[in-house]
Design an enzyme around this catalytic site. Sequence first.
Site, PDB file in Angstrom:
ATOM      1  N   GLU A   1       0.263  -1.829   4.738  1.00  0.00           N
ATOM      2  CA  GLU A   1       0.599  -0.439   4.774  1.00  0.00           C
ATOM      3  C   GLU A   1       1.868  -0.306   5.167  1.00  0.00           C
ATOM      4  O   GLU A   1       2.924   0.547   4.822  1.00  0.00           O
ATOM      5  CB  GLU A   1      -0.520   0.323   5.882  1.00  0.00           C
ATOM      6  CG  GLU A   1      -0.138   1.686   5.794  1.00  0.00           C
ATOM      7  CD  GLU A   1      -0.822   2.682   6.713  1.00  0.00           C
ATOM      8  OE1 GLU A   1      -2.130   2.219   7.133  1.00  0.00           O
ATOM      9  OE2 GLU A   1      -0.531   3.638   7.022  1.00  0.00           O
TER      10      GLU A   1
ATOM     11  N   ARG B   1      -5.332   7.295  16.794  1.00  0.00           N
ATOM     12  CA  ARG B   1      -6.734   7.037  16.186  1.00  0.00           C
ATOM     13  C   ARG B   1      -7.598   6.727  16.902  1.00  0.00           C
ATOM     14  O   ARG B   1      -8.806   7.144  17.217  1.00  0.00           O
ATOM     15  CB  ARG B   1      -6.683   6.589  14.784  1.00  0.00           C
ATOM     16  CG  ARG B   1      -7.782   6.837  13.996  1.00  0.00           C
ATOM     17  CD  ARG B   1      -8.047   6.272  12.645  1.00  0.00           C
ATOM     18  NE  ARG B   1      -7.433   6.982  11.619  1.00  0.00           N
ATOM     19  CZ  ARG B   1      -8.083   8.003  11.045  1.00  0.00           C
ATOM     20  NH1 ARG B   1      -9.548   8.299  11.452  1.00  0.00           N
ATOM     21  NH2 ARG B   1      -7.677   8.657  10.034  1.00  0.00           N
TER      22      ARG B   1
ATOM     23  N   ARG C   1      -8.122  -1.746   8.605  1.00  0.00           N
ATOM     24  CA  ARG C   1      -9.213  -1.039   8.522  1.00  0.00           C
ATOM     25  C   ARG C   1      -9.920  -0.561   9.691  1.00  0.00           C
ATOM     26  O   ARG C   1     -10.485  -1.190  10.425  1.00  0.00           O
ATOM     27  CB  ARG C   1     -10.431  -2.008   7.749  1.00  0.00           C
ATOM     28  CG  ARG C   1     -11.319  -1.341   6.762  1.00  0.00           C
ATOM     29  CD  ARG C   1     -12.102  -2.345   6.112  1.00  0.00           C
ATOM     30  NE  ARG C   1     -12.810  -1.740   5.123  1.00  0.00           N
ATOM     31  CZ  ARG C   1     -13.658  -2.543   4.265  1.00  0.00           C
ATOM     32  NH1 ARG C   1     -13.246  -3.638   4.029  1.00  0.00           N
ATOM     33  NH2 ARG C   1     -14.466  -1.727   3.249  1.00  0.00           N
TER      34      ARG C   1
ATOM     35  N   ALA D   1      -6.095   5.113   5.317  1.00  0.00           N
ATOM     36  CA  ALA D   1      -6.963   5.957   6.005  1.00  0.00           C
ATOM     37  C   ALA D   1      -8.220   6.328   5.135  1.00  0.00           C
ATOM     38  O   ALA D   1      -8.534   7.577   5.189  1.00  0.00           O
ATOM     39  CB  ALA D   1      -6.103   7.458   6.187  1.00  0.00           C
TER      40      ALA D   1
ATOM     41  N   GLN E   1       0.896  -1.289   0.292  1.00  0.00           N
ATOM     42  CA  GLN E   1      -0.119  -0.067   0.062  1.00  0.00           C
ATOM     43  C   GLN E   1       0.929   1.199   0.057  1.00  0.00           C
ATOM     44  O   GLN E   1       0.289   2.136  -0.124  1.00  0.00           O
ATOM     45  CB  GLN E   1      -0.768   0.054   1.176  1.00  0.00           C
ATOM     46  CG  GLN E   1      -1.831  -1.010   1.415  1.00  0.00           C
ATOM     47  CD  GLN E   1      -2.885  -1.031   2.673  1.00  0.00           C
ATOM     48  OE1 GLN E   1      -2.659  -1.680   3.504  1.00  0.00           O
ATOM     49  NE2 GLN E   1      -3.456   0.258   2.924  1.00  0.00           N
TER      50      GLN E   1
ATOM     51  N   THR F   1      -4.083  11.172  10.471  1.00  0.00           N
ATOM     52  CA  THR F   1      -4.062  11.750  11.705  1.00  0.00           C
ATOM     53  C   THR F   1      -2.818  12.503  11.697  1.00  0.00           C
ATOM     54  O   THR F   1      -2.566  13.575  12.373  1.00  0.00           O
ATOM     55  CB  THR F   1      -4.357  10.760  12.861  1.00  0.00           C
ATOM     56  OG1 THR F   1      -3.064   9.906  12.997  1.00  0.00           O
ATOM     57  CG2 THR F   1      -5.598  10.198  13.079  1.00  0.00           C
TER      58      THR F   1
ATOM     59  N   GLU G   1     -13.230   2.713   5.299  1.00  0.00           N
ATOM     60  CA  GLU G   1     -13.091   2.200   6.647  1.00  0.00           C
ATOM     61  C   GLU G   1     -14.467   2.475   7.567  1.00  0.00           C
ATOM     62  O   GLU G   1     -14.784   1.498   8.216  1.00  0.00           O
ATOM     63  CB  GLU G   1     -11.984   2.870   7.475  1.00  0.00           C
ATOM     64  CG  GLU G   1     -10.594   2.607   6.868  1.00  0.00           C
ATOM     65  CD  GLU G   1      -9.534   3.083   7.490  1.00  0.00           C
ATOM     66  OE1 GLU G   1      -9.388   4.408   7.266  1.00  0.00           O
ATOM     67  OE2 GLU G   1      -8.720   2.941   8.329  1.00  0.00           O
TER      68      GLU G   1
ATOM     69  N   PHE H   1      -8.173   1.402  12.017  1.00  0.00           N
ATOM     70  CA  PHE H   1      -6.825   1.698  12.430  1.00  0.00           C
ATOM     71  C   PHE H   1      -7.183   2.223  13.938  1.00  0.00           C
ATOM     72  O   PHE H   1      -6.804   3.444  14.232  1.00  0.00           O
ATOM     73  CB  PHE H   1      -6.412   3.058  11.583  1.00  0.00           C
ATOM     74  CG  PHE H   1      -4.919   3.201  11.306  1.00  0.00           C
ATOM     75  CD1 PHE H   1      -4.094   2.450  10.808  1.00  0.00           C
ATOM     76  CD2 PHE H   1      -4.431   4.681  11.924  1.00  0.00           C
ATOM     77  CE1 PHE H   1      -2.915   2.928  10.789  1.00  0.00           C
ATOM     78  CE2 PHE H   1      -3.043   4.779  11.956  1.00  0.00           C
ATOM     79  CZ  PHE H   1      -2.189   3.774  11.278  1.00  0.00           C
TER      80      PHE H   1
HETATM   81  N1  LUZ Z   1      -2.501   5.190   8.233  1.00  0.00           N
HETATM   82  C1  LUZ Z   1      -1.897   5.960   8.841  1.00  0.00           C
HETATM   83  C2  LUZ Z   1      -4.144   5.103   8.453  1.00  0.00           C
HETATM   84  O1  LUZ Z   1      -0.777   6.212   8.762  1.00  0.00           O
HETATM   85  N2  LUZ Z   1      -2.354   7.218   9.439  1.00  0.00           N
HETATM   86  C3  LUZ Z   1      -4.035   7.218   9.669  1.00  0.00           C
HETATM   87  O2  LUZ Z   1      -4.454   8.166  10.217  1.00  0.00           O
HETATM   88  C4  LUZ Z   1      -4.636   6.149   9.159  1.00  0.00           C
HETATM   89  N3  LUZ Z   1      -5.915   6.059   9.535  1.00  0.00           N
HETATM   90  C5  LUZ Z   1      -6.607   4.729   9.081  1.00  0.00           C
HETATM   91  C6  LUZ Z   1      -5.790   3.977   8.153  1.00  0.00           C
HETATM   92  N4  LUZ Z   1      -4.654   3.999   7.983  1.00  0.00           N
HETATM   93 MO1  MOS Z   2      -5.415   1.435   6.410  1.00  0.00          MO
HETATM   94  S1  MOS Z   2      -5.829   0.639   8.096  1.00  0.00           S
HETATM   95  O1  MOS Z   2      -4.056   0.820   5.764  1.00  0.00           O
HETATM   96  O2  MOS Z   2      -6.204   2.637   5.759  1.00  0.00           O
END
Ligand code: LUZ
Ligand code: MOS
Length: 754
Positions: free
Chosen positions: A226, A304, A336, A503, A191, A434, A706, A338
């Site tokens: 990610e 988060r 998903r 995110a 990702q 965030t 999400e 997070f």
């Molecule tokens: N990934 C991230 C995320 O690095 N920061 C975030 O705030 C986030 N939120 C949801 C899913 N992935």
């Molecule tokens: Mo994410 S939990 O890779 O949006």
Amino acid sequence: MHNIDAINHVTGKSVYVDDIPLQEGTLYATVFYSPVAKGIIKTIDYSQAEKLNGVHAIITAKDIPGENQIGAIIQDEPLFAEKELHFIGQPIALILAESELIARKARKLIKLDIEELPPVTDVHTAFKKKQFIIPPRTFKLGDTEKAFSNCAYVIEGTAETGAQEHLYIETQGAYAVPVENNGLKIYSSTQGPTSVQKTIAKVLGLSMNKIELDVRRLGGAFGGKEDQATPPATMAALAAFILKKPVKLIYDRQDDLKMTGKRHPYSSNFKIGLNKELKIIAYEVDFLQNAGAAADLSPAIMERTLFHTTNAYFIPNVRATAYSCKTNLPPNTAFRGFGGPQAMFVIESAIYKAAEKIGVKPEEIQKANLIKNGDEFPYGQIAENVEIQNVYEQFEQSYNLKTIKKQLAEYNKQNEHSKKAMALMPICFGISFTNTSMNQARALVHIYQDGSIGISTGAIEMGQGVNTKLLQVASKIFSIKKERIKLETTNTTRVANTSPTAASSGADLNGKALEIACNELLSRLRKSAAEILNIKENEIFLKNEEVFINEKPSGLSWEDLVWQSHLKRIKLSEKGHYATPVIHFDKTIEKGHPFAYHVYGLASIVCKLNIIDGTYEFEQVNIIHDFGQSLNSLIDIGQIEGGLLQGIGWMTMEEIRYDNKGSLLANALSTYKVPDIYSIPKEVNIKELKTESTKMAILKSKAVGEPPFMYGIAAYFALQNAIKEFKPDYEAKFNAPLSHEKVLMSYVPQLYEL
Ligand code: LUZ
Ligand code: MOS
């Protein structure tokens, strides 16, 4: 418009990492990893493995030319363990062989002598030992201590949620190919191509421009790629760099299950205070996050969690503290939601328990505390464009709750051994990374001489349909057929410094960058058309593949316009850059305006519980979801269906178990149950709430990845309600997942009385 990959997916033509034709001389890799959760390596003997016919090399930490470090947020994770072992599945060496089978055989021949130490796997022990990944953080609003003294009801409790396996269909993997001048081209199922590129550069001691990442698509990710696509890609790149041969490394399912982190399990303590009117006056919570053996993304996920402490409610006095606890499990990671779902489960548990104690229905408390425009979130952002009231209104209009409840009561009266019940789950999810600096993206658009278009962005297509949405953005702006537009691979040489597609913001950020690039090209083409037709520019429009002068077709086609513009030496390529405006956050005071906007929705889930054996099914799900102005309802509804089912799985059947030595027991699909076609609720109704929306969303189409996951939380509380139908004095428990077995055990003594 259906997903542009649909036909290729169902005919098996879509290309994933494992499908890329291999170059001659490609070596296959397998990871040799720690068999213990905690220990010290005394000796390793690779000699037998190295002697095996077909084995080319075994690479370890001492072969690394740069740094043996892959930690992205905190530098606390080696690529290969050197001496200390921190979790089962931690890589120690990479075996390179002429076939996968030989590499795996060689793995069995490695002799490892370890001093085993007692691991910590549970979060409470880690907490007591003060094993923290980062110092705890606290979000505060108002004064909870004072507020509690004024509450008519104060209720305390604990809530726990379990881990969850991503179970992307395509396992982690990469293919690394050496290119001239010591460079590498890497195909990775990630990702976040830039974070992979950066880590490889660091581990190899090279500059980032030597490393090219290319990503066609992923067979699912859900956050699991990610950060955790980085180790396999880095190991493959390291081996390719050292051996000067292409290297392919794809985890098999069991390795993937064992080696990679999951959704973080959380244990939380809450205290909630309400007044006589059921207004929540105060809420305190401590979140204990089980981070695993290294930071990975845990600090961001913990953050988060804090942001979603109060879900869709306004609470004037809040104190939330989160602790990221270090244990000897594989580093847990993005999944998903997070950290958001974990927080939302706690507030819903607190509300449920309060309702139980006060003797009202949880939905009365939910409804009495919904956030309104002008209310302040505990992190300082003032709520704007709140849709939750509209969601409730539309819900009432679309689904008659009274009738449903009447039918359930009727059913329960007539059935002694089977009970039905319902629960509601409102959601409010913040859209933006965030971490403010990550909210940026770029897009590169080429209009070719024949009028066809190639688009590159930083977005990763992982089945969620982002490429389809991006194509729609370009097709809308130029008013041309979708067949003219092609989405290129995501490649770090075409679009650099990308944020991961995560995110829920992939379509927003990359779509906005694309919109900027397309609009720039459009204005250039309008100007060019004005010159060609000798008309004022502001009278020129593009419509249905043709230049229009005001409302009239001009006879100048899209293709002619492009070709003539090219002859006039007009620049037909453009790069767009987007950085989300307005957002900011100050961690020193834990206040700011971190989210571009919020997404709202409401779900009801009806379950049917078979009292005799504890099995259950979900009969009906009703959802009103705030789409804004959906670019693609088909894709968005698909995201909601998928998120819902994944959420139900997390809440009910997906149970990750480790034994007390830190070994994963749920290490195959025979021991880890995920929702299958039979678990799909019999009836799923999803209705769009069309809203004014916000300019911060791409063409006002709100992020959808999400938020729907959290609808699944209703499944848990529906089951609690069903148990109560059978056993009215049952005291609710907040310990997900609520497996069939757990349901049964919650009332077994009662069962004997039947
Ligand atoms: N990934 C991230 C995320 O690095 N920061 C975030 O705030 C986030 N939120 C949801 C899913 N992935
Ligand atoms: Mo994410 S939990 O890779 O949006």
